[in-house]
Structures are given as structure tokens and as C-alpha cells.
Design a protein around this motif. Sequence first.
Motif, PDB file in Angstrom:
ATOM      1  N   THR A   1      23.065 -15.535   0.558  1.00 38.99           N
ATOM      2  CA  THR A   1      24.026 -15.853  -0.366  1.00 38.99           C
ATOM      3  C   THR A   1      25.040 -16.781   0.226  1.00 38.99           C
ATOM      4  O   THR A   1      25.478 -17.988  -0.350  1.00 38.99           O
ATOM      5  N   ILE A   2      25.817 -16.689   1.301  1.00 30.48           N
ATOM      6  CA  ILE A   2      26.709 -17.384   2.005  1.00 30.48           C
ATOM      7  C   ILE A   2      26.129 -18.811   2.206  1.00 30.48           C
ATOM      8  O   ILE A   2      26.737 -19.816   2.147  1.00 30.48           O
ATOM      9  N   GLN A   3      24.859 -18.957   2.930  1.00 30.87           N
ATOM     10  CA  GLN A   3      24.378 -20.015   3.264  1.00 30.87           C
ATOM     11  C   GLN A   3      24.058 -20.784   2.187  1.00 30.87           C
ATOM     12  O   GLN A   3      24.093 -22.149   2.187  1.00 30.87           O
ATOM     13  N   GLN A   4      23.269 -20.059   0.984  1.00 29.20           N
ATOM     14  CA  GLN A   4      23.185 -20.989  -0.094  1.00 29.20           C
ATOM     15  C   GLN A   4      24.430 -21.625  -0.829  1.00 29.20           C
ATOM     16  O   GLN A   4      24.189 -22.876  -1.116  1.00 29.20           O
ATOM     17  N   LEU A   5      25.729 -20.885  -0.825  1.00 28.17           N
ATOM     18  CA  LEU A   5      26.716 -21.195  -1.355  1.00 28.17           C
ATOM     19  C   LEU A   5      27.289 -22.568  -0.527  1.00 28.17           C
ATOM     20  O   LEU A   5      27.785 -23.562  -1.062  1.00 28.17           O
ATOM     21  N   LEU A   6      27.179 -22.262   0.795  1.00 24.84           N
ATOM     22  CA  LEU A   6      28.051 -23.351   1.721  1.00 24.84           C
ATOM     23  C   LEU A   6      26.979 -24.604   1.626  1.00 24.84           C
ATOM     24  O   LEU A   6      27.459 -25.673   1.798  1.00 24.84           O
ATOM     25  N   GLU A   7      25.802 -24.449   1.504  1.00 23.66           N
ATOM     26  CA  GLU A   7      24.757 -25.585   1.395  1.00 23.66           C
ATOM     27  C   GLU A   7      25.099 -26.592   0.039  1.00 23.66           C
ATOM     28  O   GLU A   7      25.210 -27.879   0.029  1.00 23.66           O
ATOM     29  N   ARG A   8      25.794 -25.905  -0.909  1.00 21.66           N
ATOM     30  CA  ARG A   8      25.975 -26.418  -2.244  1.00 21.66           C
ATOM     31  C   ARG A   8      27.491 -26.904  -2.413  1.00 21.66           C
ATOM     32  O   ARG A   8      27.600 -27.892  -2.954  1.00 21.66           O
ATOM     33  N   GLN A   9      28.362 -25.962  -1.709  1.00 25.55           N
ATOM     34  CA  GLN A   9      29.665 -26.297  -1.887  1.00 25.55           C
ATOM     35  C   GLN A   9      30.314 -26.088  -0.210  1.00 25.55           C
ATOM     36  O   GLN A   9      30.871 -24.937  -0.073  1.00 25.55           O
ATOM     37  N   PRO A  10      30.343 -27.174   0.465  1.00 21.11           N
ATOM     38  CA  PRO A  10      30.361 -26.889   1.977  1.00 21.11           C
ATOM     39  C   PRO A  10      32.091 -26.491   2.210  1.00 21.11           C
ATOM     40  O   PRO A  10      32.358 -25.753   3.474  1.00 21.11           O
ATOM     41  N   ASN A  11      32.943 -26.657   1.430  1.00 20.49           N
ATOM     42  CA  ASN A  11      34.368 -26.327   1.490  1.00 20.49           C
ATOM     43  C   ASN A  11      34.713 -25.022   0.936  1.00 20.49           C
ATOM     44  O   ASN A  11      35.645 -24.817   0.963  1.00 20.49           O
ATOM     45  N   LEU A  12      33.657 -24.329   0.472  1.00 19.66           N
ATOM     46  CA  LEU A  12      33.950 -23.039  -0.374  1.00 19.66           C
ATOM     47  C   LEU A  12      34.358 -22.180   0.778  1.00 19.66           C
ATOM     48  O   LEU A  12      33.708 -21.842   1.515  1.00 19.66           O
ATOM     49  N   GLY A  13      35.642 -21.431   0.411  1.00 18.77           N
ATOM     50  CA  GLY A  13      35.896 -20.475   1.183  1.00 18.77           C
ATOM     51  C   GLY A  13      35.255 -19.082   0.491  1.00 18.77           C
ATOM     52  O   GLY A  13      35.061 -19.010  -0.687  1.00 18.77           O
ATOM     53  N   ILE A  14      34.710 -18.176   1.645  1.00 17.21           N
ATOM     54  CA  ILE A  14      34.159 -17.066   1.156  1.00 17.21           C
ATOM     55  C   ILE A  14      34.595 -15.835   1.905  1.00 17.21           C
ATOM     56  O   ILE A  14      34.557 -15.676   3.024  1.00 17.21           O
ATOM     57  N   ASP A  15      34.931 -14.943   0.898  1.00 15.37           N
ATOM     58  CA  ASP A  15      35.291 -13.509   1.486  1.00 15.37           C
ATOM     59  C   ASP A  15      34.432 -12.597   1.248  1.00 15.37           C
ATOM     60  O   ASP A  15      34.039 -12.602   0.075  1.00 15.37           O
ATOM     61  N   VAL A  16      34.122 -11.455   2.146  1.00 15.88           N
ATOM     62  CA  VAL A  16      33.285 -10.562   1.640  1.00 15.88           C
ATOM     63  C   VAL A  16      34.292  -9.090   1.471  1.00 15.88           C
ATOM     64  O   VAL A  16      34.666  -8.760   2.685  1.00 15.88           O
ATOM     65  N   LEU A  17      34.342  -8.370   0.428  1.00 14.37           N
ATOM     66  CA  LEU A  17      34.927  -7.265   0.456  1.00 14.37           C
ATOM     67  C   LEU A  17      34.009  -6.016   0.869  1.00 14.37           C
ATOM     68  O   LEU A  17      33.021  -6.054   0.235  1.00 14.37           O
ATOM     69  N   THR A  18      34.242  -5.470   1.949  1.00 15.11           N
ATOM     70  CA  THR A  18      33.518  -4.504   2.572  1.00 15.11           C
ATOM     71  C   THR A  18      34.062  -3.183   3.148  1.00 15.11           C
ATOM     72  O   THR A  18      35.401  -3.023   3.432  1.00 15.11           O
ATOM     73  N   ASP A  19      33.287  -2.233   3.371  1.00 14.25           N
ATOM     74  CA  ASP A  19      33.683  -1.006   3.768  1.00 14.25           C
ATOM     75  C   ASP A  19      33.856  -0.974   5.389  1.00 14.25           C
ATOM     76  O   ASP A  19      34.558  -0.090   6.034  1.00 14.25           O
ATOM     77  N   SER A  20      33.276  -2.005   6.012  1.00  9.44           N
ATOM     78  CA  SER A  20      33.024  -2.007   7.507  1.00  9.44           C
ATOM     79  C   SER A  20      33.518  -3.541   8.113  1.00  9.44           C
ATOM     80  O   SER A  20      32.765  -4.019   8.675  1.00  9.44           O
ATOM     81  N   PRO A  21      34.819  -4.000   7.757  1.00  9.97           N
ATOM     82  CA  PRO A  21      35.080  -5.334   8.186  1.00  9.97           C
ATOM     83  C   PRO A  21      35.095  -5.535   9.804  1.00  9.97           C
ATOM     84  O   PRO A  21      34.660  -6.805  10.259  1.00  9.97           O
ATOM     85  N   ASP A  22      35.288  -4.370  10.640  1.00  6.19           N
ATOM     86  CA  ASP A  22      35.322  -4.814  11.971  1.00  6.19           C
ATOM     87  C   ASP A  22      33.802  -5.009  12.401  1.00  6.19           C
ATOM     88  O   ASP A  22      33.704  -5.949  13.436  1.00  6.19           O
ATOM     89  N   TYR A  23      32.951  -4.513  11.903  1.00  3.32           N
ATOM     90  CA  TYR A  23      31.480  -4.784  12.277  1.00  3.32           C
ATOM     91  C   TYR A  23      31.179  -5.916  11.594  1.00  3.32           C
ATOM     92  O   TYR A  23      30.382  -6.964  12.192  1.00  3.32           O
ATOM     93  N   ASP A  24      31.203  -6.228  10.272  1.00  2.00           N
ATOM     94  CA  ASP A  24      30.666  -7.182   9.698  1.00  2.00           C
ATOM     95  C   ASP A  24      31.420  -8.667   9.810  1.00  2.00           C
ATOM     96  O   ASP A  24      30.803  -9.853   9.880  1.00  2.00           O
TER      97      ASP A  24
END
Length: 409
Positions: free
Chosen positions: A23-46
Motif C-alpha cells: 500500500t505504501i509502495q504503490q501510493l508513493l509511486e503515484r504520489q512521491p511527496n505524500l506523507g504516510i502515517d500508520v496508526l498501529t498498536d506496535s509502533p516500536d516494532y513497526d
Amino acid sequence: MNAIITGVTGLRNRGVEALVIPTIQQLLERQPNLGIDVLTDSPDYDEIRLEVFGSKAIKDYLRNANRTRLHKLRNILSQFYRPLSTDYQSNVKKIRQASIVIASGGDVFSSDYGRLNRHLLPLNLALDAGVPVVFLAQSIGPFKTQNEVDAWLKVARRSKFVTVREQLSYKYVTKDLGLDPSLVKHTADPAFLLRPPSSEIVAKILTNYGVDLDRPKIAIAPSQAICRYAGQDYDNHINVWCQVVKLMVNEFQAQVLIIPHVQEINANNDDRIFATQLLKALDYNRDVRLAGADHTASEFKGLIGACDMVVAERMHPAIAGLSSGICTMPVGYSVKAEGIMTDLFGSEALHNNGVLISIQQFLNADVACEAIVNCWNKRHEVASQLNQVLPKVKQAAATNFDMILEILK
């Protein structure tokens, strides 16, 4: 511009990673300057997995605020007492300032795992702030209660679109739930676009595990949690897998590679525990190896794709096999396995090939062994069928991100 991905329980579950990374790869290929945040339960690992893309893993502080009344109370109190749940308010602010919120998760919008409102809350917050929301390649439902139906539809009707990864979900949301078909598009799972490592790297990993590259290889992905989801007996589960693996080793002369695809902190959902129990029950047979390192979803896909067949109780190891063009037998407990396999093979061919088995059928050892023998004997035919349909399926998966790009524009 900034996108927020929700529905992420954490990348220790490599199925979640198999959704998030492409998902991140495909979005950045289409919109390279897009900032992407992932809301997650385990940010230390992710964050270890995400930093290479410049994406941020944000701790999900909304998870315990998944009831409507509690959510309203927080909003009311926050007007008078700003320090109340600063982390919660930080999540809310990020969502309200986003350019788009993307609901991932594969099948979190169902009754299989509970806590539906937890995944709906960030979407409601976005919609209330005028931020566009999309559902990305979901398997939806079936819901067990009308309250769940109403809660999901309330959000879905306000979203920009809902993409579903199989036809069964498309029919369910448009026919059974009555969602406007103009909001829904049948696409495919983003994990079909996950890129494995080079064949050279995969060969090195296999060799490191002591796997003979010239001998037949079968990957298996048993689930620590499937008996809990399906209400089945755990000890019988171990016993059946023992018989299945012995069949593979003794009759097919194959090496068996165990793929612990989910490695969560919760012991009830950590496949390494089941894999270790299985190794012990097999008396540590030299032809059975555990891929026990902290592999990425991409690396697991490479290992699976290098095998002659995969039998998987987890959906995304199955998709790793399917998208690699090898004979794949999912052991299903919900709509997602049947739906995705029917999309690929068609209902008649799926029945004829016998490449899908339910967990209830699988836990009858005689039935499981017969099905696996049939599948093994048809592995070349099944692989040929897969390779004919894969280009179309991968294009359908890419369509998800073309649609998102139109919203970002």
C-alpha cells in the motif's frame, strides 16, 4: 499532503505487513511527496519496517475509546479539561488534519474478531472533520448483529468508496446490506503486489535453514489461533498436522518448511508457539524446518514462492503462494478464503481442483490427507491456471491505488 492508514493491529502479523507495505509502495509511486502515517498498536516494532519508506508508525490511542458514548464523553470533557488523554487528542488531531484516511486491515470489518467500533472510530472522526475516507480491498462481514450492520453502513455510506477483494464481499455489501453499488468496486488484495527478494537471496535463506534446493519443498503456515476462531480442538489440530506433514515427507519425499506468519506478543495468536509444538510432536524430523528468524512478509513470500506447494491456515501466506504462481491450498474459516479462491479459479474449477478446504474438513485427518494428495498431484495444472489469471488480478490490485490517487488530486 498526508495519508493515514488505519485498521493496523501491528506488523508482527506478517499478513498485516503484506497489506501495509505494498500500500505504501504503490501510493508513493503515484504520489512521491505524500506523507504516510500508520496508526498501529506496535509502533516500536513497526517503525523498523516503515522507516525505509519515510513513513511513521503512530501509537493507536483510540483503541480503548471504541464505544460511542465514551467517545462523545471524551469530546465533551476535552473542551473544559485539555490535559485529558493528551495522546488520544493527538490521534484525533492527526486524523482531522489528514488529506485522506485509508481503512486497511483485510477483514477487520466483520464479526470474526470483535471490536468493530474500534476500527470505525478513526473513520468517523475523519468524516466528521470533512476528511475523505476509503475502505481498501476489504473482505466485509458477515456481521452477526444488526447493530454491527448499522454501524458499518453509517460509515460506508459517507465514504468516498469501498473496494472489496473478492466477489462474495461485493455481493454481500451491495445485495444483502444494500450499499449503493456506485460506492463499491471489486478489486484485489494489495498483497498480490508485494515484492519478494531476489531468487539469490531466497536461495541463501533456504540454504541457511538446511533446505536442499534440488529436492521437493512444501511450505506450511499453521495458525495458533484458528481453533479459537472456529471453535475447534487444539490437540486434534496438532495431531492432524503431524499426519499431514508425515505424508508430505514420507509419500512425496518432500522437505517441509514451517512459516510462522503471525508472531504477535499475544500467545493465543503467535504461530511460533504452534510451530514449536508441531516440531516436538514430529520428534524434530530432519526434513521439517522452521523459518524462525524475524523475516519480513516479503521474505516469507520469497520462501513460499520457492516451494512446490503451500498449505496455509493464514490467508496471506496463501496469497503469497497464489501471487507467486505455485499450487496453494488455503484452510479456510471465513469468507475471505472462499472468496479469493473463487475469484481466481471460478467456483466450478475450484471444486474440481480441490484446492480449498475448510478447517472443519481439515481436522478430519483422512479428509485432510486425501485432499493434500489430490492437490499435490495437480500442482502443475493448478500453477498453470494461476499464471494465466495473475496479470489480471495484479492489475485489479493496482486499481485500488489509481482510485486513491484521483481523490488526492
